[in-house]
Design an enzyme around this catalytic site. Structure first.
Site, PDB file in Angstrom:
ATOM      1  N   SER A  20       0.837  -1.216   0.000  1.00  0.00           N
ATOM      2  CA  SER A  20       0.000   0.000   0.000  1.00  0.00           C
ATOM      3  C   SER A  20       0.867   1.259   0.000  1.00  0.00           C
ATOM      4  O   SER A  20       0.577   2.235  -0.701  1.00  0.00           O
ATOM      5  CB  SER A  20      -0.887   0.025   1.248  1.00  0.00           C
ATOM      6  OG  SER A  20      -1.794  -1.040   1.228  1.00  0.00           O
ATOM      7  N   ARG A  24       1.451   4.266  -3.032  1.00  0.00           N
ATOM      8  CA  ARG A  24       1.198   5.683  -2.737  1.00  0.00           C
ATOM      9  C   ARG A  24       2.453   6.520  -2.951  1.00  0.00           C
ATOM     10  O   ARG A  24       2.377   7.691  -3.343  1.00  0.00           O
ATOM     11  CB  ARG A  24       0.665   5.819  -1.310  1.00  0.00           C
ATOM     12  CG  ARG A  24      -0.797   5.344  -1.195  1.00  0.00           C
ATOM     13  CD  ARG A  24      -1.191   5.022   0.221  1.00  0.00           C
ATOM     14  NE  ARG A  24      -2.614   4.709   0.391  1.00  0.00           N
ATOM     15  CZ  ARG A  24      -3.195   3.533   0.101  1.00  0.00           C
ATOM     16  NH1 ARG A  24      -2.467   2.534  -0.398  1.00  0.00           N
ATOM     17  NH2 ARG A  24      -4.490   3.339   0.297  1.00  0.00           N
ATOM     18  N   ARG A 119     -14.057  -6.884 -10.471  1.00  0.00           N
ATOM     19  CA  ARG A 119     -14.148  -6.315  -9.123  1.00  0.00           C
ATOM     20  C   ARG A 119     -14.983  -5.027  -9.138  1.00  0.00           C
ATOM     21  O   ARG A 119     -14.978  -4.290 -10.121  1.00  0.00           O
ATOM     22  CB  ARG A 119     -12.735  -6.088  -8.560  1.00  0.00           C
ATOM     23  CG  ARG A 119     -12.052  -7.447  -8.368  1.00  0.00           C
ATOM     24  CD  ARG A 119     -10.696  -7.328  -7.771  1.00  0.00           C
ATOM     25  NE  ARG A 119     -10.737  -6.814  -6.423  1.00  0.00           N
ATOM     26  CZ  ARG A 119      -9.646  -6.480  -5.737  1.00  0.00           C
ATOM     27  NH1 ARG A 119      -8.453  -6.595  -6.287  1.00  0.00           N
ATOM     28  NH2 ARG A 119      -9.750  -6.035  -4.502  1.00  0.00           N
ATOM     29  N   SER A 164     -13.133   1.064   3.532  1.00  0.00           N
ATOM     30  CA  SER A 164     -12.203   0.720   2.444  1.00  0.00           C
ATOM     31  C   SER A 164     -11.237   1.867   2.219  1.00  0.00           C
ATOM     32  O   SER A 164     -11.645   2.977   1.878  1.00  0.00           O
ATOM     33  CB  SER A 164     -12.977   0.445   1.152  1.00  0.00           C
ATOM     34  OG  SER A 164     -12.112   0.561   0.036  1.00  0.00           O
ATOM     35  N   ASP A 312      -6.566  -8.236   4.792  1.00  0.00           N
ATOM     36  CA  ASP A 312      -5.758  -9.052   3.868  1.00  0.00           C
ATOM     37  C   ASP A 312      -5.128 -10.256   4.566  1.00  0.00           C
ATOM     38  O   ASP A 312      -4.568 -11.132   3.903  1.00  0.00           O
ATOM     39  CB  ASP A 312      -4.659  -8.192   3.237  1.00  0.00           C
ATOM     40  CG  ASP A 312      -5.237  -7.160   2.274  1.00  0.00           C
ATOM     41  OD1 ASP A 312      -6.385  -7.325   1.835  1.00  0.00           O
ATOM     42  OD2 ASP A 312      -4.526  -6.183   1.964  1.00  0.00           O
ATOM     43  N   LYS A 339     -12.388  -9.424  -3.025  1.00  0.00           N
ATOM     44  CA  LYS A 339     -10.924  -9.293  -3.128  1.00  0.00           C
ATOM     45  C   LYS A 339     -10.444  -9.994  -4.406  1.00  0.00           C
ATOM     46  O   LYS A 339     -11.235 -10.275  -5.295  1.00  0.00           O
ATOM     47  CB  LYS A 339     -10.271  -9.858  -1.868  1.00  0.00           C
ATOM     48  CG  LYS A 339     -10.614  -9.064  -0.607  1.00  0.00           C
ATOM     49  CD  LYS A 339     -10.061  -7.660  -0.689  1.00  0.00           C
ATOM     50  CE  LYS A 339     -10.436  -6.830   0.514  1.00  0.00           C
ATOM     51  NZ  LYS A 339     -10.033  -5.434   0.365  1.00  0.00           N
ATOM     52  N   ARG A 343     -12.796 -14.587  -1.270  1.00  0.00           N
ATOM     53  CA  ARG A 343     -11.944 -15.272  -0.276  1.00  0.00           C
ATOM     54  C   ARG A 343     -12.746 -16.074   0.740  1.00  0.00           C
ATOM     55  O   ARG A 343     -12.169 -16.968   1.367  1.00  0.00           O
ATOM     56  CB  ARG A 343     -10.995 -14.270   0.400  1.00  0.00           C
ATOM     57  CG  ARG A 343      -9.901 -13.821  -0.540  1.00  0.00           C
ATOM     58  CD  ARG A 343      -8.849 -12.948   0.125  1.00  0.00           C
ATOM     59  NE  ARG A 343      -7.828 -12.584  -0.858  1.00  0.00           N
ATOM     60  CZ  ARG A 343      -7.057 -11.502  -0.775  1.00  0.00           C
ATOM     61  NH1 ARG A 343      -7.188 -10.660   0.243  1.00  0.00           N
ATOM     62  NH2 ARG A 343      -6.165 -11.261  -1.714  1.00  0.00           N
ATOM     63  N   ARG A 385      -2.677 -14.141  -2.020  1.00  0.00           N
ATOM     64  CA  ARG A 385      -2.781 -14.383  -0.569  1.00  0.00           C
ATOM     65  C   ARG A 385      -3.307 -15.794  -0.277  1.00  0.00           C
ATOM     66  O   ARG A 385      -2.998 -16.355   0.765  1.00  0.00           O
ATOM     67  CB  ARG A 385      -3.640 -13.311   0.101  1.00  0.00           C
ATOM     68  CG  ARG A 385      -3.099 -11.900  -0.158  1.00  0.00           C
ATOM     69  CD  ARG A 385      -3.255 -10.946   0.984  1.00  0.00           C
ATOM     70  NE  ARG A 385      -2.747  -9.635   0.590  1.00  0.00           N
ATOM     71  CZ  ARG A 385      -1.466  -9.256   0.659  1.00  0.00           C
ATOM     72  NH1 ARG A 385      -0.547 -10.073   1.130  1.00  0.00           N
ATOM     73  NH2 ARG A 385      -1.099  -8.051   0.261  1.00  0.00           N
TER      74      ARG A 385
HETATM   75  C1  S3P Z   1      -5.527  -1.415   0.128  1.00  0.00           C
HETATM   76  C2  S3P Z   1      -6.720  -1.450   0.789  1.00  0.00           C
HETATM   77  C3  S3P Z   1      -7.470  -2.682   1.058  1.00  0.00           C
HETATM   78  C4  S3P Z   1      -6.605  -3.913   0.893  1.00  0.00           C
HETATM   79  C5  S3P Z   1      -5.770  -3.854  -0.355  1.00  0.00           C
HETATM   80  C6  S3P Z   1      -4.859  -2.648  -0.319  1.00  0.00           C
HETATM   81  C7  S3P Z   1      -4.887  -0.114  -0.103  1.00  0.00           C
HETATM   82  O1  S3P Z   1      -8.553  -2.775   0.174  1.00  0.00           O
HETATM   83  O2  S3P Z   1      -7.413  -5.073   0.891  1.00  0.00           O
HETATM   84  O3  S3P Z   1      -4.990  -5.022  -0.461  1.00  0.00           O
HETATM   85  O4  S3P Z   1      -3.688  -0.084  -0.448  1.00  0.00           O
HETATM   86  O5  S3P Z   1      -5.559   0.908   0.061  1.00  0.00           O
HETATM   87  P1  S3P Z   1      -9.945  -2.058   0.509  1.00  0.00           P
HETATM   88  O6  S3P Z   1      -9.660  -0.647   0.684  1.00  0.00           O
HETATM   89  O7  S3P Z   1     -10.849  -2.269  -0.656  1.00  0.00           O
HETATM   90  O8  S3P Z   1     -10.444  -2.736   1.747  1.00  0.00           O
END
Ligand code: S3P
Length: 425
Positions: A20, A24, A119, A164, A312, A339, A343, A385
């Site tokens: 993540s 970013r 998705r 989220s 996750d 996801k 899952r 995962r």
């Molecule tokens: C993420 C947020 C999560 C996570 C994903 C990475 C992110 O998803 O499951 O692997 O980097 O913001 P959600 O925001 O849809 O829960």
């Protein structure tokens, strides 16, 4: 790939950078003025997709393997792409980038692989349209490919139905281009890397409880970012060391942001033997080393505000629960269905195939732990995962397990099997 049972796990490991935070760092570096230098960037397929998308949008990015250099062009420096940016398998890329593209003075289209094209994108289309964005699903199914005609955006106060970070970050990034402030309120707090990192680049962003507020048109300035190790990747080694008898593993430099450390809280409630050492801060994120020793685990309940902090890690938590004494209940986790695979189904089916006593529910699962697991062929559904979680289950199952499409770990952890092997005695 056949994973054989392990005698014990011993040694030390440095896990790759946080996925993540790596995404970013590239996105915010692209929108900043000047150079952003990133070390310990995750060289996984998802983060490489983010680099490729921003290169197509006119940003010079050098990947020297040691470091990523992003030559940012400021908030208004992106240019239309000659060919369609492809996010590959990455939900974070498609959702965050959509927020950025919604406020540009040009049109874009975004696509991704077969999984990303299934998705849900309505969760970002709805708030972005409320801001005045002009975007739609090219196939009329609320999924990618998306067409995004850049527009003038208005600030909104958005209450998200889901916790989220991808939805929250998408709306906050669109808020950079809006005509007033934008807020996002979530039912529970999701990971807050966007809020932390955007603030360090100079954005006017603040958080109170489960609400984040951003003000438009900041001057963002390039930064040096050292990416902490990914707790989501550490979780596999943590589980393996807990489950395989006579194990002791030191996992270095693990990000323990409180919005991400749910696996540690759940493991503590299962009586896991984990010690945090050397706690410190890297690039505004708390990190530590984790010393993990094997021992018997007990069942637990994971629910409510804990869920976004370990969303996750639920596949590997379910594996831990299958070996624990007693019942584990996972609820309030319907997000698992959207996801990289569904899952709830992929965890329950694969655990059942290995002999576990597990029942799917609408928003999670119930696991009666303690039944011995045996060899099975694991369908990873190309979900990284699921592949990694069942590789860990295999270490403690009679006859191990055969993981199909095992190479899907490249999404977040290309050297996963080598690293796991290096600890197995
Ligand atoms: C993420 C947020 C999560 C996570 C994903 C990475 C992110 O998803 O499951 O692997 O980097 O913001 P959600 O925001 O849809 O829960």
């Amino acid at each position: 790939m056949l994973i054989k049972p392990a005698g014990s796990l011993k040694g030390e490991i440095h896990i790759p950078g946080d996925k993540s935070i790596s995404h970013r760092s590239v996105m915010f570096g692209a929108l900043a003025d000047g150079l952003t230098e990133v070390t310990h960037f995750l060289q996984g397929a998802d983060c490489l997709s983010t680099i490729s998308c921003f290169q197509k949008l006119g940003i010079a990015i050098e990947n020297t393997k040691d470091r990523i250099l992003i030559h940012g062009k400021g908030l208004h420096g992106l240019r239309p792409s000659a060919s369609m940016p492809d996010v590959g398998n990455s939900g974070t890329t498609v959702r965050l980038l959509s927020g950025i593209l919604a406020g540009q003075p040009f049109s874009s289209a975004l696509t991704g692989d077969a999984s990303i094209q299934k998705r849900p994108m309505k969760r970002i289309i709805t708030p972005l349209r409320e801001m005045g964005a002009d975007l739609f699903a090219a196939n009329g199914n609320d999924c990618a490919p998306l067409t995004i005609n850049g527009s003038k955006l208005h600030g909104i106060d958005y209450t998200s139905p889901v916790a989220s970070a991808q939805v929250k970050s998408c709306v906050l990034l669109a808020g950079l281009y809006a005509d007033g402030s934008t807020s996002v309120t979530e039912p529970y707090l999701s990971r807050n890397h966007t809020e932390r990192m955007l603030a360090s680049f100079g954005a006017d962003i603040s958080s109170h409880g489960t609400t984040a507020v951003i003000h438009p048109n900041p001057v963002l300035t390039g930064q040096k970012i050292d990416v902490p190790g990914d707790i989501s990747s550490a979780a596999y080694f943590l589980a393996a060391a807990l489950l395989v008898p006579n194990s002791e593993v030191l996992i270095h430099n693990v990000g323990i942001n409180p919005t991400r450390d749910g696996i540690l809280r759940a493991a503590a409630s299962m009586h896991a033997n984990i010690t945090k050492l050397n706690e410190h801060t890297i690039s505004g994120e708390p990190v530590c080393d984790l010393l993990v020793k094997s021992g018997s685990l007990t069942g637990t309940v994971v629910e409510g505000d804990l869920i976004p902090a370990l969303i996750d890690e639920i596949p590997i938590l379910a594996v831990m629960a299958a070996f624990a004494n007693g019942t584990t209940i996972i609820k309030d986790a319907a997000e698992l269905k959207v996801k990289e695979s569904n899952r709830i189904n992929t965890i329950v089916t694969n655990l059942k195939n290995m002999g576990a006593d597990v029942t799917a529910t609408e928003d999670g699962m119930i696991i009666q732990g303690g039944k011995p697991l045996h060899h099975a062929v694991i369908d990873s559904h190309d979900d990284h995962r699921i592949a990694m979680s069942f590789a860990v289950a295999a270490l403690c199952a009679e006859g191990g397990a055969e993981i199909e499409n095992a190479e899907c770990v490249n999404i977040s952890y290309p050297k996963f099997y080598q690293d796991l092997n290096s600890l197995c005695c």
